[in-house]
Enzyme design. Structure first.
Site, PDB file in Angstrom:
ATOM      1  N   HIS A   1      14.439  30.148  -2.237  1.00  0.00           N
ATOM      2  CA  HIS A   1      13.238  30.987  -2.200  1.00  0.00           C
ATOM      3  C   HIS A   1      12.584  30.994  -0.817  1.00  0.00           C
ATOM      4  O   HIS A   1      11.415  31.342  -0.693  1.00  0.00           O
ATOM      5  CB  HIS A   1      12.237  30.521  -3.264  1.00  0.00           C
ATOM      6  CG  HIS A   1      12.785  30.644  -4.658  1.00  0.00           C
ATOM      7  ND1 HIS A   1      13.000  31.864  -5.265  1.00  0.00           N
ATOM      8  CD2 HIS A   1      13.195  29.709  -5.543  1.00  0.00           C
ATOM      9  CE1 HIS A   1      13.508  31.679  -6.477  1.00  0.00           C
ATOM     10  NE2 HIS A   1      13.636  30.360  -6.664  1.00  0.00           N
TER      11      HIS A   1
ATOM     12  N   GLU B   1       6.869   9.609   9.488  1.00  0.00           N
ATOM     13  CA  GLU B   1       5.899   8.599   9.905  1.00  0.00           C
ATOM     14  C   GLU B   1       6.425   7.698  11.005  1.00  0.00           C
ATOM     15  O   GLU B   1       5.714   7.391  11.951  1.00  0.00           O
ATOM     16  CB  GLU B   1       5.527   7.698   8.709  1.00  0.00           C
ATOM     17  CG  GLU B   1       4.576   8.326   7.734  1.00  0.00           C
ATOM     18  CD  GLU B   1       4.122   7.332   6.668  1.00  0.00           C
ATOM     19  OE1 GLU B   1       4.990   6.794   5.963  1.00  0.00           O
ATOM     20  OE2 GLU B   1       2.915   7.100   6.560  1.00  0.00           O
TER      21      GLU B   1
ATOM     22  N   GLU C   1       9.064  11.573  -0.514  1.00  0.00           N
ATOM     23  CA  GLU C   1       8.791  10.250   0.065  1.00  0.00           C
ATOM     24  C   GLU C   1       9.772   9.955   1.208  1.00  0.00           C
ATOM     25  O   GLU C   1       9.383   9.427   2.252  1.00  0.00           O
ATOM     26  CB  GLU C   1       8.886   9.179  -1.036  1.00  0.00           C
ATOM     27  CG  GLU C   1       8.846   7.732  -0.559  1.00  0.00           C
ATOM     28  CD  GLU C   1       7.561   7.323   0.148  1.00  0.00           C
ATOM     29  OE1 GLU C   1       6.606   8.110   0.188  1.00  0.00           O
ATOM     30  OE2 GLU C   1       7.530   6.196   0.681  1.00  0.00           O
TER      31      GLU C   1
ATOM     32  N   CYS D   1      -9.699   0.486  10.883  1.00  0.00           N
ATOM     33  CA  CYS D   1     -10.389  -0.605  11.560  1.00  0.00           C
ATOM     34  C   CYS D   1     -10.325  -1.878  10.723  1.00  0.00           C
ATOM     35  O   CYS D   1     -10.312  -1.821   9.493  1.00  0.00           O
ATOM     36  CB  CYS D   1     -11.855  -0.317  11.838  1.00  0.00           C
ATOM     37  SG  CYS D   1     -12.126   1.148  12.816  1.00  0.00           S
TER      38      CYS D   1
ATOM     39  N   LYS E   1      -3.059   1.797   8.309  1.00  0.00           N
ATOM     40  CA  LYS E   1      -2.567   1.395   6.990  1.00  0.00           C
ATOM     41  C   LYS E   1      -3.460   1.898   5.866  1.00  0.00           C
ATOM     42  O   LYS E   1      -2.997   2.374   4.858  1.00  0.00           O
ATOM     43  CB  LYS E   1      -2.451  -0.124   6.950  1.00  0.00           C
ATOM     44  CG  LYS E   1      -1.851  -0.668   5.658  1.00  0.00           C
ATOM     45  CD  LYS E   1      -0.377  -0.409   5.587  1.00  0.00           C
ATOM     46  CE  LYS E   1       0.239  -0.913   4.303  1.00  0.00           C
ATOM     47  NZ  LYS E   1       1.525  -0.220   4.066  1.00  0.00           N
TER      48      LYS E   1
ATOM     49  N   ARG F   1      -4.297  -2.141  10.512  1.00  0.00           N
ATOM     50  CA  ARG F   1      -5.393  -1.265  10.092  1.00  0.00           C
ATOM     51  C   ARG F   1      -5.859  -0.319  11.199  1.00  0.00           C
ATOM     52  O   ARG F   1      -6.630   0.606  10.959  1.00  0.00           O
ATOM     53  CB  ARG F   1      -6.583  -2.111   9.637  1.00  0.00           C
ATOM     54  CG  ARG F   1      -6.270  -3.002   8.471  1.00  0.00           C
ATOM     55  CD  ARG F   1      -7.454  -3.889   8.165  1.00  0.00           C
ATOM     56  NE  ARG F   1      -8.581  -3.115   7.701  1.00  0.00           N
ATOM     57  CZ  ARG F   1      -8.825  -2.827   6.437  1.00  0.00           C
ATOM     58  NH1 ARG F   1      -8.019  -3.262   5.501  1.00  0.00           N
ATOM     59  NH2 ARG F   1      -9.870  -2.116   6.098  1.00  0.00           N
TER      60      ARG F   1
ATOM     61  N   TRP G   1      -9.447   1.961  14.831  1.00  0.00           N
ATOM     62  CA  TRP G   1      -8.756   3.251  14.669  1.00  0.00           C
ATOM     63  C   TRP G   1      -9.877   4.258  14.815  1.00  0.00           C
ATOM     64  O   TRP G   1     -10.735   4.399  13.939  1.00  0.00           O
ATOM     65  CB  TRP G   1      -8.107   3.316  13.286  1.00  0.00           C
ATOM     66  CG  TRP G   1      -7.274   4.544  13.054  1.00  0.00           C
ATOM     67  CD1 TRP G   1      -5.949   4.690  13.346  1.00  0.00           C
ATOM     68  CD2 TRP G   1      -7.686   5.778  12.471  1.00  0.00           C
ATOM     69  NE1 TRP G   1      -5.515   5.943  12.985  1.00  0.00           N
ATOM     70  CE2 TRP G   1      -6.564   6.631  12.446  1.00  0.00           C
ATOM     71  CE3 TRP G   1      -8.887   6.262  11.973  1.00  0.00           C
ATOM     72  CZ2 TRP G   1      -6.609   7.928  11.943  1.00  0.00           C
ATOM     73  CZ3 TRP G   1      -8.934   7.563  11.470  1.00  0.00           C
ATOM     74  CH2 TRP G   1      -7.800   8.376  11.453  1.00  0.00           C
TER      75      TRP G   1
ATOM     76  N   ASN H   1     -16.549  -1.548  10.233  1.00  0.00           N
ATOM     77  CA  ASN H   1     -15.456  -0.743   9.681  1.00  0.00           C
ATOM     78  C   ASN H   1     -16.087   0.279   8.751  1.00  0.00           C
ATOM     79  O   ASN H   1     -16.782  -0.093   7.812  1.00  0.00           O
ATOM     80  CB  ASN H   1     -14.494  -1.661   8.899  1.00  0.00           C
ATOM     81  CG  ASN H   1     -13.438  -0.872   8.134  1.00  0.00           C
ATOM     82  OD1 ASN H   1     -13.069   0.224   8.535  1.00  0.00           O
ATOM     83  ND2 ASN H   1     -12.958  -1.438   7.046  1.00  0.00           N
ATOM     84  N   GLY H   2     -15.843   1.561   9.002  1.00  0.00           N
ATOM     85  CA  GLY H   2     -16.432   2.595   8.146  1.00  0.00           C
ATOM     86  C   GLY H   2     -17.022   3.711   8.982  1.00  0.00           C
ATOM     87  O   GLY H   2     -16.656   3.892  10.145  1.00  0.00           O
TER      88      GLY H   2
ATOM     89  N   LYS I   1       8.672   9.155   5.044  1.00  0.00           N
ATOM     90  CA  LYS I   1       9.052   7.936   5.780  1.00  0.00           C
ATOM     91  C   LYS I   1       9.619   8.292   7.142  1.00  0.00           C
ATOM     92  O   LYS I   1       9.286   7.693   8.151  1.00  0.00           O
ATOM     93  CB  LYS I   1      10.107   7.105   5.026  1.00  0.00           C
ATOM     94  CG  LYS I   1       9.677   6.266   3.851  1.00  0.00           C
ATOM     95  CD  LYS I   1       8.712   5.164   4.135  1.00  0.00           C
ATOM     96  CE  LYS I   1       7.298   5.652   4.152  1.00  0.00           C
ATOM     97  NZ  LYS I   1       6.467   5.517   3.030  1.00  0.00           N
TER      98      LYS I   1
END
Ligand code: M6R
Length: 620
Positions: A518, A502, A495, A2, A615, A29, A79, A105-106, A499
């Protein structure tokens, strides 16, 4: 999660435009719904508009009837955590009288008990959110004849959880900004008040901003700003100057922010090390000065280990930094997920040096872990991209800024490679203070040369963009990918896979190349592309054996290598420049970013705002 933005103008009437513009910069966000509340100049009331979906839905709705004139507005980009992303659950939330509006926000952890108590007193709730209680609680205190400021202050004391709040009062024609946890930046310019979740919406208006501290409330009325604490004490807060210019928060001709940010890496890398590293130093070769880091020789010699804490890409950057630290400082290190740390009985030692790594500096999981480390008296250093973010306040031994500039694309790119570089700088700093001499020595002169050449080599890889796009065209329809690497290239395999997941929604996994046999090798057939990261000077013959294992089972091999591997049957080779081993993760990352970017572009996904992500994750 948010984003919130507020504006109150001295004589301005374009607050709605300013706030919608600000929300655009904060869209990374959260982007599942948005809303705005503003003073209606005609009726003296608060009007609010809320829409599910992307911000454009809100902008169309608000501007549908021509430009709105208002001197004060607050807005929110969501969000969702509590309640689905519907119109009604979107912020702002109003009290029963419609004279108070809030954006938040929170998370309000005690919202159920507050809501029950307020409902008993006759407050009517219309949403499924935790945030709506804030508006009603403020209203409740106003019913007890408190001023708006007092009502906001008393409300803040009753809330549990994490909150950055903007609140409007129609009766007092004022705005309050409250911070406890999530970031809140405010600014005053020419009698105009600005507040936002981060500096990106503010820098086009002013570069002088105030980062509110936890338990602080800013209050703006009639062109005057005051700041006080939850306990009622007035505080004076001087602005700090931000050197991000607004053009860095624009796409500048690129199709996506992510693409622009990938291409910014050569200059960001330069910004990360240029003022901190110089030739020379005690033993010749290279000198590192990390302004702001207050780790003493005693802190370092007294530490038996370094503990990295991070999430997501920042966790992978930490894994790579662990290799560097152990190699050049001989100091054992562990890397912990912020999201797991608090619940795994990790024995924190007073002598531990914790390194929190976070692009945003506001990841709740990472910050909670660091808070715990601090409460056990450990030393805390952080690596972050955002000045004034929450992690900086937790870092009792200082902060290393990545200097990557604003990163808007939700998938981290330039922040990640600059984190890698900061890990190297921190290791060099620790090495210098500890006087450790690694086995086989460390050629500092060579390292300095490679560091200076790093931006140029990154640039060379960016020139391969078209070739990488052609490779992406061959593979973008694959359903799964494996990314393999050994040693310091293993975190980069992780990473690269992240990417791809995502932004393209393709399933991808990163593995240490030697672990294939394995288990995961069972997955290999002609439909499984396997991307290998290999370097001439890092266990290359062993990695080649792993490639043979894939080949024998029909898997398609894509290789990113700093030499021509002696093996037949590589379908595609991305040949990158050579560099010193501890710097190599930076260069290996870039082709993986481009590969993921082009695959996502070919699939037509929402690259800058991939589904379900945000984000910065400010909830646990
Ligand atoms: O802001 P932080 O670095 O603390 O964020 C941690 C993760 O949420 C973040 O790296 C996430 O994995 C990104 N989407 C990676 O691209």
């Amino acid at each position: 999660m948010c984003g919130i933005m507020g504006f109150s103008g001295h004589e301005a009437q374009n607050s709605v435009e300013i706030v919608l513009g600000g929300l655009k910069s904060l869209e990374y966000r959260g982007y599942d719904s948005s809303g705005i509340a503003y003073f209606d100049l005609k009726g003296g009331k608060i009007k609010s508009v809320k829409k599910s979906g992307k911000l454009v839905n809100l902008s169309n709705e608000v501007n549908g009837n021509g430009k709105v004139k208002s001197d004060t507005a607050i807005g929110h980009i969501r969000w969702a955590t509590h309640g689905k992303p519907t119109d009604i659950n979107a912020h702002p939330h109003l009290d029963c009288s419609g004279k108070i509006a809030i954006v938040h926000n929170g998370i309000i952890e005690n919202h159920v008990s507050l809501k029950n108590a307020l409902a008993k007193k006759g407050h009517r709730f219309v949403t499924e959110t935790d945030s709506e209680v804030i508006a009603h609680l403020i209203e409740d205190f106003i019913r007890e004849k408190k001023t708006f400021y007092e009502a906001v202050r008393l409300t803040s004391l009753r809330l549990e959880g994490a909150f950055a709040i903007l609140a409007l009062s129609a009766d007092e024609k004022s705005v309050a900004a409250v911070k406890f946890g999530p970031p809140l930046v405010i600014a005053l310019k020419n009698g105009n008040f600005y507040a936002a979740s981060d500096v990106s919406p503010l820098i086009e208006h002013t570069q002088d901003v105030i980062y509110l501290k936890n338990s602080e409330i800013a209050y703006f009325q009639g062109g005057k700003l005051s700041v006080g604490t939850f306990s009622g004490r007035k505080v004076s807060r001087a602005p700090v100057r931000i050197d991000w210019d607004s053009s860095r928060a624009a796409k500048s001709g690129f199709s996506h922010f992510m693409q622009k940010e990938i291409f910014e890496q050569p200059s960001c890398l330069l910004d990360t090390f240029s003022s901190r590293v110089s030739a020379g130093g005690r033993k010749g070769g290279l000198k590192v000065s990390l302004e702001g880091i207050k780790l003493t020789g005693d802190d370092i010699s007294g530490a038996s280990r370094i503990v990295f804490v991070a999430c997501g890409s920042s966790y992978y950057a930490s894994l790579a930094s662990k290799y560097v630290l152990e190699k050049i400082c001989g100091l054992p290190s562990v890397v912990e997920y912020g999201s797991e740390f608090r619940y795994e009985n990790f024995p924190v030692l007073k002598s531990d040096i914790f390194v929190g790594v976070s692009q945003s500096g506001e990841t709740a999981d990472t910050n909670s872990a660091l808070e715990l480390a601090r409460s056990e008296k450990a030393k805390v250093v952080s690596i972050t991209n955002v000045p004034g973010s929450q992690i900086t306040a937790l870092s009792n031994r200082g902060v290393i800024y990545t200097h990557a500039g604003p990163e808007i694309g939700v998938a981290s790119t330039k922040a990640f490679t600059t984190q890698l570089l900061c890990g190297v700088l921190l290791s060099l700093y620790i090495r210098e203070k500890s006087g450790f001499i690694p086995e086989g020595g460390l050629n500092l002169e060579e390292l300095f040369k490679d560091l200076v050449d790093l931006p140029k080599k990154a640039e060379e890889i960016l020139f391969m963009d078209d070739a990488i796009k052609e490779i992406a065209k061959k593979y973008y329809k694959s359903a799964n990918f494996l990314y393999l690497g050994r040693g310091i290239l293993y975190p980069i395999a992780l990473e690269g896979a992240l990417k791809l997941k995502e932004i393209s929604y393709i399933h991808a996994e990163g593995y240490p190349a030697g672990e294939m046999k394995h288990g995961p090798i069972a997955l290999i057939d002609e439909n499984m592309p396997v991307l290998f990261l290999l370097s001439k000077n890092m266990l290359s013959s062993k990695t080649i054996s792993n490639m043979e294992e894939i080949k024998a089972r029909g898997g398609k091999i894509i290789a990113v290598a700093d030499y021509e591997p002696e093996i037949e049957g590589i379908s595609d080779l991305i040949r990158i420049p050579e560099t010193e081993g501890i710097l190599s993760p930076v260069l290996y990352t870039i082709p993986l970013q481009l590969f993921a970017y082009h695959i996502a572009a070919l699939k037509g996904t929402d690259i800058d705002q991939p589904r379900n992500l945000a984000k910065s994750v400010t909830v646990e």
